[in-house]
Design a protein around this motif. Sequence first.
Motif, PDB file in Angstrom:
ATOM      1  N   VAL A 192     -12.840  37.051  78.639  1.00  0.00           N
ATOM      2  CA  VAL A 192     -12.763  36.770  77.491  1.00  0.00           C
ATOM      3  C   VAL A 192     -11.186  35.861  77.827  1.00  0.00           C
ATOM      4  CG1 VAL A 192     -11.186  38.251  77.500  1.00  0.00           C
ATOM      5  CG2 VAL A 192     -12.508  37.100  75.268  1.00  0.00           C
ATOM      6  N   THR A 193     -10.661  35.962  78.808  1.00  0.00           N
ATOM      7  CA  THR A 193      -8.767  35.265  78.760  1.00  0.00           C
ATOM      8  C   THR A 193      -9.688  34.127  79.244  1.00  0.00           C
ATOM      9  OG1 THR A 193      -8.117  37.247  79.878  1.00  0.00           O
ATOM     10  CG2 THR A 193      -7.191  35.413  80.339  1.00  0.00           C
ATOM     11  N   GLY A 194     -10.565  33.655  80.021  1.00  0.00           N
ATOM     12  CA  GLY A 194     -11.303  32.877  80.431  1.00  0.00           C
ATOM     13  C   GLY A 194     -11.453  31.494  79.160  1.00  0.00           C
ATOM     14  N   PHE A 195     -11.437  31.776  78.603  1.00  0.00           N
ATOM     15  CA  PHE A 195     -12.442  31.143  77.094  1.00  0.00           C
ATOM     16  C   PHE A 195     -10.887  31.039  75.942  1.00  0.00           C
ATOM     17  CE2 PHE A 195     -13.341  31.693  72.651  1.00  0.00           C
ATOM     18  CZ  PHE A 195     -13.972  30.268  72.174  1.00  0.00           C
ATOM     19  N   LEU A 196     -10.189  31.624  76.473  1.00  0.00           N
ATOM     20  CA  LEU A 196      -8.757  31.205  75.640  1.00  0.00           C
ATOM     21  C   LEU A 196      -7.997  30.065  76.095  1.00  0.00           C
ATOM     22  CD1 LEU A 196      -6.804  34.596  75.822  1.00  0.00           C
ATOM     23  CD2 LEU A 196      -7.193  33.691  73.383  1.00  0.00           C
ATOM     24  N   PRO A 197      -8.386  29.408  76.929  1.00  0.00           N
ATOM     25  CA  PRO A 197      -7.708  28.075  76.728  1.00  0.00           C
ATOM     26  C   PRO A 197      -8.456  26.873  76.259  1.00  0.00           C
ATOM     27  CG  PRO A 197      -7.115  28.840  80.041  1.00  0.00           C
ATOM     28  CD  PRO A 197      -8.502  29.847  78.715  1.00  0.00           C
ATOM     29  N   TYR A 198      -9.732  27.712  76.118  1.00  0.00           N
ATOM     30  CA  TYR A 198     -10.450  26.157  75.212  1.00  0.00           C
ATOM     31  C   TYR A 198      -9.979  26.208  73.904  1.00  0.00           C
ATOM     32  CZ  TYR A 198     -12.519  25.288  79.828  1.00  0.00           C
ATOM     33  OH  TYR A 198     -13.223  25.081  80.896  1.00  0.00           O
ATOM     34  N   ASN A 199      -9.719  27.856  73.235  1.00  0.00           N
ATOM     35  CA  ASN A 199      -9.885  28.380  72.340  1.00  0.00           C
ATOM     36  C   ASN A 199      -9.060  28.528  71.424  1.00  0.00           C
ATOM     37  OD1 ASN A 199     -10.380  31.412  70.160  1.00  0.00           O
ATOM     38  ND2 ASN A 199     -11.819  29.647  70.218  1.00  0.00           N
ATOM     39  N   PHE A 200      -7.322  29.017  72.101  1.00  0.00           N
ATOM     40  CA  PHE A 200      -6.171  28.567  71.259  1.00  0.00           C
ATOM     41  C   PHE A 200      -5.922  27.110  70.587  1.00  0.00           C
ATOM     42  CE2 PHE A 200      -1.586  29.382  71.553  1.00  0.00           C
ATOM     43  CZ  PHE A 200      -1.521  31.047  71.080  1.00  0.00           C
ATOM     44  N   ASN A 201      -5.317  27.508  69.861  1.00  0.00           N
ATOM     45  CA  ASN A 201      -5.122  25.970  68.820  1.00  0.00           C
ATOM     46  C   ASN A 201      -4.144  25.176  68.991  1.00  0.00           C
ATOM     47  OD1 ASN A 201      -2.762  25.215  66.717  1.00  0.00           O
ATOM     48  ND2 ASN A 201      -4.869  25.739  65.375  1.00  0.00           N
ATOM     49  N   PRO A 202      -5.224  24.181  69.006  1.00  0.00           N
ATOM     50  CA  PRO A 202      -6.730  23.478  68.468  1.00  0.00           C
ATOM     51  C   PRO A 202      -7.130  23.494  69.086  1.00  0.00           C
ATOM     52  CG  PRO A 202      -5.580  22.155  69.580  1.00  0.00           C
ATOM     53  CD  PRO A 202      -4.568  22.737  69.817  1.00  0.00           C
ATOM     54  N   ALA A 203      -8.415  24.916  68.481  1.00  0.00           N
ATOM     55  CA  ALA A 203      -9.206  25.231  69.474  1.00  0.00           C
ATOM     56  C   ALA A 203     -10.642  24.024  69.909  1.00  0.00           C
ATOM     57  CB  ALA A 203      -9.777  25.772  68.447  1.00  0.00           C
ATOM     58  N   ARG A 204     -11.101  23.951  70.715  1.00  0.00           N
ATOM     59  CA  ARG A 204     -12.111  23.405  71.417  1.00  0.00           C
ATOM     60  C   ARG A 204     -13.485  23.866  70.347  1.00  0.00           C
ATOM     61  NH1 ARG A 204     -10.685  21.323  77.138  1.00  0.00           N
ATOM     62  NH2 ARG A 204     -13.628  21.121  76.875  1.00  0.00           N
ATOM     63  N   ILE A 205     -13.551  24.846  70.952  1.00  0.00           N
ATOM     64  CA  ILE A 205     -14.879  26.069  70.219  1.00  0.00           C
ATOM     65  C   ILE A 205     -14.283  27.191  69.932  1.00  0.00           C
ATOM     66  CG2 ILE A 205     -14.789  26.347  72.893  1.00  0.00           C
ATOM     67  CD1 ILE A 205     -18.005  26.341  72.581  1.00  0.00           C
ATOM     68  N   MET A 206     -15.552  27.639  69.209  1.00  0.00           N
ATOM     69  CA  MET A 206     -15.457  28.859  69.473  1.00  0.00           C
ATOM     70  C   MET A 206     -16.156  30.329  69.349  1.00  0.00           C
ATOM     71  SD  MET A 206     -14.036  27.732  65.087  1.00  0.00           S
ATOM     72  CE  MET A 206     -13.291  29.377  64.257  1.00  0.00           C
ATOM     73  N   MET A 207     -15.835  30.890  69.388  1.00  0.00           N
ATOM     74  CA  MET A 207     -17.137  31.787  69.420  1.00  0.00           C
ATOM     75  C   MET A 207     -17.961  32.998  68.381  1.00  0.00           C
ATOM     76  SD  MET A 207     -14.775  35.144  70.810  1.00  0.00           S
ATOM     77  CE  MET A 207     -14.507  36.046  69.620  1.00  0.00           C
ATOM     78  N   GLY A 208     -17.258  32.399  67.428  1.00  0.00           N
ATOM     79  CA  GLY A 208     -18.463  32.617  66.411  1.00  0.00           C
ATOM     80  C   GLY A 208     -18.635  34.398  66.422  1.00  0.00           C
ATOM     81  N   ASP A 209     -19.671  34.908  65.190  1.00  0.00           N
ATOM     82  CA  ASP A 209     -20.450  35.471  65.592  1.00  0.00           C
ATOM     83  C   ASP A 209     -20.814  36.519  66.316  1.00  0.00           C
ATOM     84  OD1 ASP A 209     -18.676  36.114  62.475  1.00  0.00           O
ATOM     85  OD2 ASP A 209     -20.560  36.192  61.996  1.00  0.00           O
ATOM     86  N   THR A 210     -21.592  35.227  67.168  1.00  0.00           N
ATOM     87  CA  THR A 210     -22.083  35.577  68.861  1.00  0.00           C
ATOM     88  C   THR A 210     -20.707  36.769  69.813  1.00  0.00           C
ATOM     89  OG1 THR A 210     -23.321  34.347  68.824  1.00  0.00           O
ATOM     90  CG2 THR A 210     -22.753  34.920  70.750  1.00  0.00           C
ATOM     91  N   GLY A 211     -20.005  35.675  69.767  1.00  0.00           N
ATOM     92  CA  GLY A 211     -18.673  36.470  71.166  1.00  0.00           C
ATOM     93  C   GLY A 211     -17.792  37.216  70.001  1.00  0.00           C
ATOM     94  N   ALA A 212     -17.598  37.721  68.740  1.00  0.00           N
ATOM     95  CA  ALA A 212     -17.133  38.371  68.356  1.00  0.00           C
ATOM     96  C   ALA A 212     -17.648  39.907  68.173  1.00  0.00           C
ATOM     97  CB  ALA A 212     -16.286  38.173  66.309  1.00  0.00           C
ATOM     98  N   LEU A 213     -18.973  39.836  67.906  1.00  0.00           N
ATOM     99  CA  LEU A 213     -20.228  41.370  68.249  1.00  0.00           C
ATOM    100  C   LEU A 213     -20.444  41.644  69.466  1.00  0.00           C
ATOM    101  CD1 LEU A 213     -22.249  39.360  65.085  1.00  0.00           C
ATOM    102  CD2 LEU A 213     -20.930  41.789  64.961  1.00  0.00           C
TER     103      LEU A 213
END
Length: 338
Positions: A192-213
Amino acid sequence: MHQFVFGGLFAIAFTLALTPVMERLARRTGFLEYPSERRIHSQPVPLGGGLAIFLSFWLTLALTGQWRSELVGLLASSTVILVTGLIDDRRSLRPGAKFLGQLVASLLLIAFDTRIEFVTNPFGGMIYLGLWSIPITLLWLIAITNVVNFIDGLDGLAAGIVAIACAPLVGVALMMDRPFIALLAVVLAGSVTGFLPYNFNPARIMMGDTGALFLGFMLGAVSIEGALKGPTAIALAVPILALGLPIVDTIVVVIRRFRAGRPFYQADQGHVHHRLLALGYTQRQAVVLLYALSGIMGTLALLLLGLPTGQAVVWVGSVVLVLIVSGTLLGMQTDRTG
């Protein structure tokens, strides 16, 4: 120790590499998150980050030689959760169908003997649950899955809180002499840490319910194996405090929705992060503040490992009570000002 460092770094690298691929694929296929009551974005944002996190986690374990046959149940059940999230992100499942997917995943994991078999009596001894272990484990897994899903409302918020929450889970797993469970928490944090550079505001991509669940389900499963099977009350306290912020936010939101006569699962902008925005915080400021609060909670959870049982119980109860009261007052304040 080297396996933890290697596993964490490998997971970070995998997610860093996979996320841009998922972003491009999402744009080409129209797999986008559109503005809604739950989200505050004004433009559609690509989805697919959750799939990158999922692949990173499992590929890291497989390619670093950490795969074990005992992971079959976790892989199967987390795949059910992943598919549930993917369908929900694509077609917006009804709450009942979404719950059914979580129920099936949880029952599948329980069938592979991951369950809460006893709880510790703070005054001494243990209470063996017997057949009650199944409904209690179901309740824990589904609750933690939705707690993470509920907090996923700002760029980078849920991802960062999950990464922070993994630290005390690593600590308690090591204390319980379960190094492999600690490794799972490290790899999850790295993914999940590797995802943060792309997801921190302003997000380039989101994980959606797929990632959150997926992340919520994995935290629930890892905490069962690494903490809730521990023979001390402190073991129970650690995952509760580690996820204290989203747990309390969920409690406050559910109470408020019931009082308003609305279904508890109906999305709105009444979560703590929305309240902070209403008070004038920017997205980044709100997220960093909530990271800090989660870090404090995680640190308290680690400190509990050295306390007697009685003191640990008092600390957990006091902290949770303060957070619930604070969250309620914050909601009342923003209701008056908004």
